[in-house]
Design an enzyme around this catalytic site. Structure first.
Site, PDB file in Angstrom:
ATOM      1  N   CYS A 191      28.939  16.472  69.927  1.00  0.00           N
ATOM      2  CA  CYS A 191      28.810  15.821  68.629  1.00  0.00           C
ATOM      3  C   CYS A 191      27.500  16.627  67.747  1.00  0.00           C
ATOM      4  O   CYS A 191      26.553  16.961  68.024  1.00  0.00           O
ATOM      5  CB  CYS A 191      28.288  14.294  68.651  1.00  0.00           C
ATOM      6  N   HIS A 229      31.606  10.141  65.473  1.00  0.00           N
ATOM      7  CA  HIS A 229      31.296   9.577  66.910  1.00  0.00           C
ATOM      8  C   HIS A 229      30.606   8.282  67.159  1.00  0.00           C
ATOM      9  O   HIS A 229      30.528   7.891  68.105  1.00  0.00           O
ATOM     10  CB  HIS A 229      30.552  10.617  67.774  1.00  0.00           C
ATOM     11  N   SER A 247      28.437  25.824  70.088  1.00  0.00           N
ATOM     12  CA  SER A 247      27.935  24.432  70.787  1.00  0.00           C
ATOM     13  C   SER A 247      27.326  24.509  72.015  1.00  0.00           C
ATOM     14  O   SER A 247      26.543  23.793  72.672  1.00  0.00           O
ATOM     15  CB  SER A 247      28.999  23.499  70.752  1.00  0.00           C
TER      16      SER A 247
END
Lengths: 368, 631
Positions: free
Chosen positions: B379, B366, B323
Site C-alpha cells: 500500500c 486498501h 516498492s
C-alpha cells in the site's frame, strides 16, 4: 753486405727491438682474439699470416739495422721514384676492395704501396732537409721543393682514396720541416693562414659538397647511420672498464659489432678485453718507443741520422695519436692503422724496417 | 741595442736540440690527452657503456606466463586457455620474400602481409627477429602451412595460449575479458611489454595481478647481424594462479536463462557471507571475441548497441527501487517508533498533499491498513504517511545503513553508487531546500532514489541475516597451479545494524506473506515446502501525468516500468538472497518474480535445505540505541 764492426753489435739497440716485438705481440694477441671463432674453429688463418709478417719483419728490421744508414742518403731519390711508380701502378692496375684501390696483387701477398710511400717520403725529406738551413731557418722558397715532392704521393694516395696515409705524409713532412729548422715567422704565417682558410673554406662549401667531403673523409661510412663505427668503438673501449673483459671475451669485437676490428679499430678490440690498465700499458709501450726515438735523434751523430730518427718516430706518433683518437671518438674516422699492432703485412713490414733504420742510427752514433 | 740583439738572435741557424724538445713536449701532451680520454671512457663512463654493450649483444625473448584458470564454487572450470596458432616469418631467412609472401597469402587466404613486415621494420625490428603475420589461424590454415613448409622458407608456426571462456557469454560481465595492453597501460605498468595480454573488464581486470603470473624470458646472445648464437640465461615463467569463484555455474545458467532475451539483472548472494552465488546481466556479450582480437566493426557494434550489452546492469544499472524500498521505511519506522505494528492509516486510493494527489497503486484503496498488510499488499498511502512521520533524513540514514545509495565495495571497476536523497544531499546537489512533498516519492522508492540490483540484493541479505551488511565478494579462494590454496577470501563485514529482533521478525513475517498470503503481490515466487520472503517493486521510467492512470501495455516498450523482485529463503534461516530487475516489464511480481522463483528452485535443488540448520544469527547487541549506522 758491408763488413760489420764488432763495436756495432755492442751498441745494438735492444730497447727499440724489444719494444717493437712487444707491440707485435700485442698485435698478434689482438688478431687472435678478434678472429677467434671458438674452441672448435681454432686459430684463424689471419693469425698465421700475421705471425709470418712478424717473423719476416723482424728479419728485415735486423737487416736494416745492420745497414749503415748513411748509405741510404744515396738511394733516397731513386727509392722515392720507385715508391711513386708503385703508387701509379696501383692507380692503373691496383686491386680494389671496398671501393678503394690500394693494393698490388703479388700472388703471395697484396702489396700496399702507400706504406712504402711513407718510408720513401721520410727518406727523401730527410735527404733534402739534412742540409743546414740558412740563418733564420727555412724560408718559404726553401719549402717549394719539399712541397712538390710531397704533393705527388699525396695526390696519388688521396686518389685511392686513402685519406689516412695522405694525412700522415703531410704531418710527417711538416714535422721534419719544423724540426730541421723552419723559420719561426714562416711557421707562424703558415699556421695563421691554415687556421683562417679552414673554416672559410668550409663556410663556402654547399651542403652537398660538405656531405661529399664528409663521405670522402669516411668513405666506408656505415649505412646504419654516420657515427655507427665511432659509437661501437666507444662502447667496446668503455665496456672494458678497469681490467677488461678478459682475453677472448670481448663481445663487441667477437660478435662483429666492432668494424675493422683487426685493422683500424684493433685498439678498441684490445681495450675491450684488457681494460683501462691494458690500454695504459699499450700506451706506455708506444710512449717508451717514441721517447727512445727522440733520445736517438738527440744523440745521433749527424743531422741526417737525427732527422731519420725523428721521421720514423713521427710516423709512429702520428699514427698512434690519430688511430687512438679515432677509436675513442675524438677524431673523425680515417683509415689509419695502429703501427706494429694492426693486422696487415705491408704496414707491419714497413714499420719494422723503419725501426731497423732507427736502430742503425743509434748503433752508429759512436763511429767516426 | 735591443733591436740589434733581437736581430742577432733571430739570425742564428736553428739547432735541432730545442726543436726536438719542443716536438717531444707536443707529443707527450697529445699522449696524455689520449690517456685522459681512455680514463673517461673506461673508468668514468664504464657503467653506461658496458650496459650498451650488453644491449647490443643480448636480446631478451619473453615467454608470457600462462594465465590462471577460473573455476566456479564447485571447481568446475569457467575460463581456461586453448592453443592458438600464428604464422610467423623471419624475412631474412627467405631468399625471395615476395614469392614467399605471395604463396603464404594464397595458402592462408589473406592479404597485405607485406604491410605487417614493413610495419614491424618501421618499429625498429632487429634483423632475424620474427614477425607475426597472421594470428588465430583456423585448423585448415594450420594444415596448409604444415604441408607446404618447404615452399615457405622463413615461415613457421607458433603456438600461443588464447583465453577461452567455456560457456561463451555466461557470466560475461562478471568474468570480463582480456585484450592487448595499450600504450597508455604501458606507461604505468613497467612489467608489461607491447603485445602482452591484460584484463580489461570484470574479474579479468580486477584480479589481473593474480591471474597473470610472471613472464619468463630467455637471454639470447646475438651477433652484429642478429643471428642467435646461444642462450645465456633462462628464467622460467610462473603461471598465473587460479581463481575459485563463489558463483555456481548451474545457478548462473539458470538465472541467465530465466531472464532470457529480456534486459535485466539478477544478483543472488549467500546472506551469511556476502558471497555472490550468481550475478547475471542481460543482454550479454561473448568475451571470446575479445580474446581473438575484436575487429573494429564488432567493437563498434557492441558499444553502439542501444541495449548496452557491455554494461553490467547488476552493478552499473541504477534504477528507482520502487516498492522494495518499503522494507527500508518499515525498519526505519519501527526502530524510530514513529509507527507501531498496530498503527493504522486509511487508504482511500490516494492522498492529497499540497495541491497534488499522491496515488496508491490500488485505485480503490486498501481501507484501514496496518504495517503488515501494507507490506504484503504494497500500500502506497500507508508509506506516504510513514514517510511524513519519519522525514527524509531518517529514511536516508537507514537506507544508507542497509547499503543503498553507495558503492558496495565489490571488487569490480565502474560500480555505480546510486542516490539516496536527503536534505543535505539536495542542498549539495541542487542548492535547494527539501520539500516535504518529495519525501512522499522517496517513501515509495521513486523520485531521486536510485539503487543498483546488487545493493538491493545486499539489503535483502542484511534483512535475512539479522542485520549484518557484508561486502559482496565473488572470489572464494586463489589456488596455485597444483591446487593448493594460496589465498582465502573470508567474509567481510561492512556494518552491523542493530535492528530489534522483533522489528526484523515483523518485516520478515510480512515478506513471507507477500508470497503466501492471498492478497500478497509476490505469488509468483511461491515454492512448495520452502518459506520464501519477498518484496515486489515497480520502478517508474517516466512520471505519470497528474491524475492519469496509464495502462502499462499501452505504452511503448521504452517507457514501460521496470519490475523488481527481492527475496530470501528459507525465511527462518536464509541461505540465499536475491534481487532481480527486468527492464520495462511492468509490475515486478509478474515479471521478475518467476525469474527469482526459478533461481531459488535451482538453488534448493543443488543445495537442499536441511532442517537442522541454525537460524539466522541473532543481532550482536539487542539493547543498542536505534541508530542505524555502526560500521
Amino acid at each position: 753486405m758491408p763488413t760489420i764492426d764488432r763495436r756495432l753489435l755492442y751498441h745494438f739497440d735492444w730497447t727499440v727491438l724489444s719494444l717493437a716485438l712487444a707491440l707485435c705481440g700485442v698485435g698478434v694477441l689482438s688478431v687472435v682474439s678478434a678472429t677467434w671463432g671458438g674452441r672448435h674453429h681454432g686459430l684463424d688463418p689471419l693469425v698465421m699470416r700475421q705471425l709470418v709478417w712478424v717473423g719476416a719483419g723482424s728479419a728485415l728490421m735486423i737487416a736494416a739495422a745492420l745497414l749503415d744508414y748513411r748509405a741510404l742518403a744515396a738511394y733516397a731519390y731513386p727509392f722515392y721514384v720507385v715508391a711513386v711508380g708503385l703508387l701509379i701502378v696501383v692507380a692503373v692496375a691496383g686491386h680494389s676492395t671496398g671501393g678503394s684501390r690500394r693494393w698490388i696483387n703479388l700472388g703471395v701477398l697484396n702489396l700496399e704501396p702507400s706504406e712504402i710511400a711513407k718510408l720513401a717520403v721520410v727518406l727523401v725529406m730527410v735527404r733534402y732537409l739534412r742540409e743546414e738551413p740558412p740563418k733564420g731557418g727555412w724560408g718559404l722558397t726553401h719549402l717549394l721543393i719539399p712541397a712538390a715532392m710531397l704533393a705527388v704521393p699525396v695526390a696519388l694516395v688521396l686518389k685511392q682514396p686513402d685519406l689516412g696515409t695522405g694525412l700522415i705524409l703531410i704531418l710527417i713532412t711538416a714535422t721534419l720541416i719544423f724540426v730541421s729548422g723552419l723559420n719561426w715567422r714562416v711557421m707562424a704565417a703558415l699556421g695563421l693562414a691554415a687556421m683562417l682558410a679552414a673554416p672559410a673554406a668550409w663556410h663556402y662549401l654547399k651542403p652537398y659538397q660538405r656531405e661529399r667531403l664528409v663521405s670522402f673523409i669516411n668513405p666506408q661510412s656505415d649505412p646504419l647511420g654516420s657515427g655507427y663505427h665511432i659509437i661501437q668503438s666507444e662502447i667496446a673501449i668503455g665496456s672494458g672498464g678497469k681490467w677488461g673483459k678478459g682475453f677472448l671475451k670481448g663481445t663487441q669485437a667477437r660478435l662483429n659489432f666492432l668494424p675493422e676490428q683487426t685493422t683500424d679499430f684493433i685498439f678498441a678490440a684490445y681495450a675491450e678485453e684488457f681494460g683501462y690498465f691494458g690500454s695504459m700499458a699499450l700506451l706506455a709501450l708506444y710512449a717508451a718507443l717514441i721517447a727512445r726515438g727522440i733520445w736517438i735523434a738527440r744523440h745521433a751523430r749527424d743531422r741526417f741520422g737525427a732527422l731519420l730518427a725523428i721521421g720514423f718516430t713521427g710516423v709512429i706518433f702520428w699514427q698512434v695519436a690519430i688511430n687512438i683518437g679515432m677509436a675513442t671518438g675524438m677524431l673523425p674516422v680515417v683509415g689509419i692503422t695502429l703501427p706494429l699492432v694492426s693486422y696487415g703485412g705491408s704496414s707491419l713490414i714497413a714499420m719494422m724496417i723503419a725501426m731497423g733504420m732507427m736502430i742503425s742510427v743509434n748503433m752508429r752514433r759512436y763511429l767516426f | 741595442m735591443a733591436r740589434f740583439a733581437f736581430r742577432e738572435r733571430s739570425r742564428k741557424v736553428p739547432r735541432l736540440g730545442p726543436r726536438i724538445a719542443a716536438l717531444a713536449s707536443v707529443i707527450f701532451a697529445v699522449l696524455a690527452i689520449a690517456a685522459g680520454r681512455l680514463y673517461y671512457l673506461q673508468i668514468i663512463r664504464h657503467h653506461a657503456l658496458a650496459e650498451m654493450a650488453d644491449r647490443n649483444r643480448i636480446r631478451i625473448l619473453r615467454l608470457p606466463a600462462l594465465r590462471g584458470l577460473v573455476f566456479d564454487r564447485r571447481h568446475r572450470p569457467l575460463v581456461d586457455t586453448k592453443p592458438s596458432f600464428q604464422a610467423v616469418i623471419v624475412p631474412e631467412d627467405s631468399p625471395d620474400l615476395t614469392v614467399t609472401i605471395a604463396r603464404l597469402q594464397k595458402l592462408l587466404g589473406v592479404e597485405n602481409l607485406e604491410k605487417k613486415i614493413d610495419d614491424a621494420d618501421d618499429q625498429g625490428r632487429p634483423d632475424f627477429e620474427p614477425v607475426i603475420v597472421a594470428e588465430h589461424l583456423e585448423w585448415p590454415q594450420v594444415v596448409a602451412l604444415e604441408s607446404h613448409q618447404l615452399e615457405l622458407p622463413g615461415v613457421s608456426l607458433q603456438v600461443s595460449p588464447q583465453r577461452h571462456y567455456l560457456y561463451d557469454s555466461l557470466a560475461a560481465h562478471l568474468l570480463g575479458y582480456v585484450g592487448e595492453v595499450t600504450l597508455k597501460d604501458l606507461d604505468r605498468l613497467p612489467d608489461y611489454r607491447m603485445g602482452d595480454e591484460i584484463g580489461k573488464f570484470g574479474l579479468e581486470r580486477s584480479l589481473e595481478a593474480t591471474l597473470r603470473g610472471d613472464a619468463g624470458g630467455q637471454e639470447i646472445e646475438v651477433d652484429a647481424i642478429g643471428r642467435r648464437l646461444r642462450m645465456l640465461r633462462e628464467i622460467p615463467e610462473r603461471p598465473g594462479d587460479s581463481i575459485v569463484m563463489t558463483i555456481d555455474l548451474d545457478l548462473q545458467r539458470t538465472a541467465e536463462a530465466a531472464i532470457g532475451d529480456r534486459a535485466g539483472a539478477l544478483v543472488a548472494v549467500d546472506p551469511n557471507t556476502g558471497y555472490i552465488l550468481a550475478m547475471a546481466s542481460r543482454p550479454a556479450f561473448d568475451p571470446n571475441i575479445f580474446a581473438e582480437g575484436i575487429s573494429p566493426s564488432a567493437w563498434k557494434e557492441l558499444t553502439t548497441d542501444p541495449s548496452h550489452p557491455l554494461q553490467n546492469r547488476a552493478i552499473q544499472g541504477t534504477y528507482p527501487p520502487g516498492s522494495t524500498f518499503k522494507i527500508v521505511d518499515s525498519i526505519a519506522a519501527l526502530m524510530d517508533h514513529s509507527v507501531t505494528l498496530s498503527t493504522s492509516y486509511y487508504c482511500p486510493g490516494g492522498i492529497w498533499f499540497g495541491n497534488r494527489e499522491y496515488r496508491c497503486w490500488r485505485k480503490q484503496g486498501h481501507g484501514n491498513i496496518q504495517l503488515h498488510r501494507a507490506i504484503v499488499e504494497s500500500c502506497d498511502v500507508f508509506f506516504y504517511e510513514v514517510g511524513q512521520r519519519l522525514g527524509v533524513d531518517r529514511i536516508a540514514a537507514w537506507a544508507h545503513a542497509l547499503g543503498l545509495g553507495r558503492k558496495s565495495g565489490i571488487a569490480l571497476d565502474n560500480e555505480k553508487g546510486g542516490v539516496i536523497p536527503s536534505t543535505d544531499w539536495k542542498e549539495r546537489r541542487f542548492h535547494e531546500r527539501w520539500y516535504p512533498a518529495e519525501t512522499l516519492s522517496v517513501a515509495i522508492g521513486q523520485g531521486y532514489v536510485s539503487v543498483t540490483p546488487l545493493q538491493l540484493a545486499m539489503m535483502a541479505a542484511t534483512v535475512a541475516n539479522g542485520g549484518t551488511l557484508y561486502q559482496p565478494q565473488f572470489v572464494r579462494e586463489v589456488d596455485a597451479l597444483d591446487g593448493t590454496a594460496v589465498k582465502q577470501y573470508p567474509p567481510i563485514v561492512r556494518g552491523e545494524l542493530h535492528i530489534d529482533p522483533q522489528t526484523l521478525d515483523s518485516v520478515r513475517a510480512a515478506m513471507v506473506d507477500v508470497v503466501s498470503a492471498p492478497d500478497g503481490t509476490g505469488h509468483a515466487a511461491k515454492i512448495d515446502g520452502i518459506a520464501v520472503a519477498a518484496k515486489t517493486g515497480t520502478a517508474q521510467v517516466v512520471k505519470e501525468a497528474q491524475g492519469a492512470r496509464t495502462k502499462e501495455t499501452a505504452l511503448p516498450m521504452k517507457y514501460r516500468d521496470h519490475g523488481w523482485f527481492i527475496a530470501f529463503a528459507p525465511a527462518d534461516h536464509p541461505k540465499i538472497a536475491i534481487a532481480c530487475i527486468i527492464e520495462h516489464s511492468g509490475h515486478g511480481g509478474s515479471s521478475a518474480g518467476p525469474v527469482v522463483k526459478q533461481v531459488m528452485e535451482k538453488y534448493f535443488e543443488l543445495y537442499p535445505p536441511q532442517g537442522s540448520n541454525p537460524p539466522a544469527p541473532a543481532p550482536a547487541n539487542q539493547s543498542a540505541p536505534a541508530t542505524p549506522l555502526d560500521e
